[in-house]
Design an enzyme around this catalytic site. Structure first.
Site, PDB file in Angstrom:
ATOM      1  N   GLU A   1     -71.267  37.583  92.566  1.00  0.00           N
ATOM      2  CA  GLU A   1     -71.524  36.157  92.797  1.00  0.00           C
ATOM      3  C   GLU A   1     -70.542  35.494  93.749  1.00  0.00           C
ATOM      4  OE1 GLU A   1     -72.340  33.697  89.374  1.00  0.00           O
ATOM      5  OE2 GLU A   1     -73.162  35.405  88.294  1.00  0.00           O
TER       6      GLU A   1
ATOM      7  N   HIS B   1     -70.314  39.704  74.456  1.00  0.00           N
ATOM      8  CA  HIS B   1     -69.010  39.798  75.101  1.00  0.00           C
ATOM      9  C   HIS B   1     -67.899  39.901  74.069  1.00  0.00           C
ATOM     10  CE1 HIS B   1     -71.362  38.679  78.487  1.00  0.00           C
ATOM     11  NE2 HIS B   1     -71.519  37.426  78.100  1.00  0.00           N
TER      12      HIS B   1
ATOM     13  N   TYR C   1     -64.233  38.167  80.462  1.00  0.00           N
ATOM     14  CA  TYR C   1     -65.189  37.128  80.860  1.00  0.00           C
ATOM     15  C   TYR C   1     -65.013  35.865  80.027  1.00  0.00           C
ATOM     16  CZ  TYR C   1     -69.451  35.048  82.642  1.00  0.00           C
ATOM     17  OH  TYR C   1     -70.348  34.212  83.239  1.00  0.00           O
TER      18      TYR C   1
ATOM     19  N   ASP D   1     -74.014  36.892  81.847  1.00  0.00           N
ATOM     20  CA  ASP D   1     -74.567  35.857  80.971  1.00  0.00           C
ATOM     21  C   ASP D   1     -75.964  35.475  81.469  1.00  0.00           C
ATOM     22  OD1 ASP D   1     -74.060  34.368  83.254  1.00  0.00           O
ATOM     23  OD2 ASP D   1     -72.469  33.166  82.379  1.00  0.00           O
TER      24      ASP D   1
ATOM     25  N   ASP E   1     -72.560  37.845  87.079  1.00  0.00           N
ATOM     26  CA  ASP E   1     -71.851  37.607  85.816  1.00  0.00           C
ATOM     27  C   ASP E   1     -72.680  37.996  84.593  1.00  0.00           C
ATOM     28  OD1 ASP E   1     -69.689  36.701  87.198  1.00  0.00           O
ATOM     29  OD2 ASP E   1     -69.970  34.584  86.747  1.00  0.00           O
TER      30      ASP E   1
ATOM     31  N   GLU F   1     -77.059  32.922  83.209  1.00  0.00           N
ATOM     32  CA  GLU F   1     -77.088  32.521  84.618  1.00  0.00           C
ATOM     33  C   GLU F   1     -76.975  33.739  85.522  1.00  0.00           C
ATOM     34  OE1 GLU F   1     -77.552  29.433  86.036  1.00  0.00           O
ATOM     35  OE2 GLU F   1     -78.028  28.793  83.999  1.00  0.00           O
TER      36      GLU F   1
ATOM     37  N   ARG G   1     -67.000  33.056  79.628  1.00  0.00           N
ATOM     38  CA  ARG G   1     -68.106  32.310  79.011  1.00  0.00           C
ATOM     39  C   ARG G   1     -68.630  33.133  77.844  1.00  0.00           C
ATOM     40  NH1 ARG G   1     -69.058  31.275  84.583  1.00  0.00           N
ATOM     41  NH2 ARG G   1     -68.551  29.109  85.087  1.00  0.00           N
TER      42      ARG G   1
END
Length: 696
Positions: A8, A348, A300, A83, A81, A85, A302
């Protein structure tokens, strides 16, 4: 031919490129590459809520470069990433580049380290369609609410307004808290404290009035009752009537998840949620550390999982043993249970240092500022979570004086355990305990002082970012990736403002909230919003269809919207003016606060007859040491607060140091604070030089 890996951000690409070596090309998508169109709804409601995705404007050159690189590569791996998104970005990249969405071309990295990247590359998988559909459902829901409600607000209130599905709930919470504060009626009470010491000792300790000698609790509600108790205590002996010794364990707080990291960074460092996540993103993606090279410093960021890998626990315990000794290591593996309503991103780990042996002191040789402060916080919290419990020897004492009972409690530290490194900050003021002297039952005590203090119950506090995030999390509203944007959005829309780090609703925010409560009660209902989040989690787990989830919401929402249009058919809602004490020097009216394209300003309510306007200024304590004028609070271009005379540029006085209410005993001028809470009050008047420590 090489393998193409798409991430990203450029920072992440740089770090991963180092670990992959030759044979790989790493490129960054710069976040989302496609989205719904900005100028129209972009959702075909009649055909299964099909989104009409388009390439994001300004990324045409990047898309062309990605397509060219993909065409020249023998394989493409999507490493966005880990997640919702990130999964959505990978899905869009796959479609844009003509990749097979069912092929095993998706890799994720829990940490951007050699081990993390190697492990991720060794376990490719196909794009998780359920995870993508959960993100798509959220995006479609938010678009439907935003694009259907905003025109309604334009027509009924004023142009330029907007409403969001989750943000509206946050505004309601803030407004409801403000109403509680305004409706609060303080109640009087009195504290009666005795300063006592054991016979033959000069060391004092405090005991507080509890009630009758029989053990019945009694509130002291006014001065008359207080005076009566004080009078009855005259000449009475204070005797230890009961003594209880014990021990208690203090268990360390778990490693951070997204919400607790944002809360603790707010309390300890004064960071906004957005500032915290910006620094955390940098730590995750990788920074250059002397002697180590470019590496990701944390896992990570989030996540709402409290799980920690066995390898990380072992590494932490090895470090603790070397630094503090074997007795400071927790002997068993700690498991923490999540407190939030759901754990949507439990795949996670908790947020922890990638390499526990890499201490903040070592890292701070290479980085500084927000990233260094946040790394120290994350590292300390994680290491402490693997340390032994703290042990306290406790003592609770009951003291009889005539017909009354006083109580005191205290503790001594038997073993500091994890508190040798870290203790969690709290929003509430904790009752302070101190060590009590050795005491025995039936021992007579010497009364050193007896005092009564009038108090009043306090209203609930306004939300801070930390307490609002805690409230959202506990009610299951929003998810790790949404807490920071929620707060940013409601402030940017002018519905909420920060006032000394507290969140307060604006007049506009109250008006919109009232309208939403009347016409769209489900949108601003906490339980309804939490259930919607659970429904999205069911989509993520594959237990619900995303189209059906959206449809069940939209059908009711559409009916409510049509009814609201009918209810307010001929109504235009006026946002009340916020009156100030500032008097218009042209016509004498009290000026009101207006909001324009550049923010708030003062305007005369007599417009258009009187068109007088002026900037809003806030005064600080004290007076200008040069001319005696008001000191105004100003902001630099970078947002830093400084202080200047109201008569600038004529006067010319300005300083970064905060003025105080204290006056210099030598020259009578305002004293300024230097060095923070543990600093000094300083007279900056030329030739004076007076300084004194700040009273705590």
């Amino acid at each position: 031919m090489s393998k193409l890996v798409i991430v990203e951000s450029p920072a992440k690409a740089k770090t991963i490129r180092k670990y992959l070596g030759d044979g790989y090309e790493v490129m960054a998508s710069m976040g989302h590459i496609r989205d719904l169109p900005g100028s129209q709804l972009g959702i075909d409601v009649e055909r299964g809520y099909a989104p009409q995705y388009i390439s994001i404007k300004g990324k045409e050159k990047l898309v062309k470069e990605l397509k060219s690189a993909a065409k020249q590569s023998d394989s493409v791996l999507l490493a966005t990433d880990p997640d919702r998104e990130g999964e959505a970005i990978s899905w869009h990249l796959a479609n844009l580049l003509g990749l097979d969405v069912d092929a095993e071309n998706r890799v994720t990295f829990g940490e951007i380290t050699k081990k993390g990247v190697t492990d991720g590359m060794a376990h490719p998988r196909s794009i998780d369609k359920d995870l993508f559909n959960a993100q798509q459902a959220r995006r479609v829901l938010d678009r439907l609410v935003g694009y259907k409600l905003s025109p309604f607000l334009w027509r009924k209130v004023r142009r330029g307004l907007s409403a969001g599905r989750v943000q509206s709930v946050a505004v309601r919470l803030i407004v409801d808290r403000e109403k509680e504060i305004e409706a609060f009626q303080p109640e009087e009470y009195w504290n009666i404290d005795a300063q006592l010491s054991a016979q033959g000792s000069t060391k004092k300790f405090a005991a507080r009035f509890y009630g009758t000698a029989a053990g019945e609790k009694r509130a002291v509600l006014n001065q008359e009752q207080s005076d009566e108790i004080l009078a009855n205590l005259e000449g009475k002996e204070f005797v230890v009537s009961a003594l209880t010794n014990g021990t208690r364990k203090k268990v360390p707080a778990p490693p951070f998840i997204t919400s607790t990291l944002q809360q603790e960074a707010s309390r300890r460092l004064g960071f906004t949620a957005t500032r915290t996540m910006r620094a955390a993103q940098t730590l995750y993606e990788g920074v250059d550390i002397a002697g180590v090279g470019t590496t990701g410093l944390i896992t990570y960021m989030r996540t709402d999982s409290l799980r920690v890998s066995d390898e990380a626990v072992t590494a932490a315990k090895e470090f603790i043993t070397g630094e503090w000794g074997e007795k400071y290591v927790n002997k068993t593996k700690r498991t923490y249970k999540s407190k939030n309503a759901t754990a949507a991103q439990d795949a996670h780990e908790a947020i922890r240092p990638s390499n526990p042996a890499l201490t903040p002191a070592e890292v701070e040789k290479s980085i500084s500022g927000d990233t260094a402060k946040l790394y120290r916080l994350i590292w300390s919290r994680f290491i402490a979570s693997q340390m032994a419990d703290a042990l306290h020897n406790t003592m609770a004492v009951e003291i009889t004086a005539g017909e009354y009972l006083f109580k005191a409690s205290g503790y001594t530290v038997a073993f500091d355990g994890y508190t040798a490194l870290y203790e969690e900050a709290t929003d509430e003021k904790e009752k302070k305990e101190t060590a009590l002297p050795p005491l025995e039952k039936d021992a007579k005590l010497k009364l050193r002082d007896l005092s009564a203090e009038q108090k009043f119950t306090q209203p609930p506090s306004r939300y801070t970012e930390a307490t609002l995030i805690k409230e959202l999390e506990e009610n299951g509203i929003g998810r790790p990736s949404t807490y920071a944007p929620i707060i940013t959005t409601v402030i940017d829309r002018g519905y909420v403002e920060r006032d000394a780090k507290k969140l307060a609703p604006t007049v506009l925010g109250r008006t919109i909230n009232e309208l939403m409560m009347e016409q769209f009660p489900s949108i601003v209902d906490v339980h309804f919003s939490a259930q919607m989040e659970k429904n999205l989690d069911k989509v993520e787990s594959g237990d619900a269809d995303w189209v059906s989830t959206v449809d069940s919401f939209y059908q009711d929402f559409d009916k409510t919207l049509k009814q609201a249009e009918e209810n307010l058919k001929d109504t235009k809602i006026k946002v009340p003016d916020e009156e100030t004490d500032e008097v218009c020097e042209v016509c004498g009216r009290k000026m009101v606060i207006k909001t324009g394209r550049y923010g708030k300003f003062l305007a005369c309510p007599g417009f258009p007859e009187c068109k007088n306007t002026k900037r809003i200024v806030k005064s600080a304590d004290g007076e200008c040491p040069l001319c005696g004028g008001r000191i105004l609070i100003r902001h630099s271009k970078k947002g830093r607060i400084y202080y200047g005379c109201e008569k600038n540029p004529t006067c010319g006085f300005m300083t970064w140091d905060e003025p105080s209410v204290e006056k210099c005993p030598k020259c009578g001028k305002t004293l300024f604070k230097k060095g923070g809470k543990n600093g000094n009050l300083v007279c900056i008047t030329e030739g004076c030089g007076y300084t004194t420590p700040i009273k705590k």
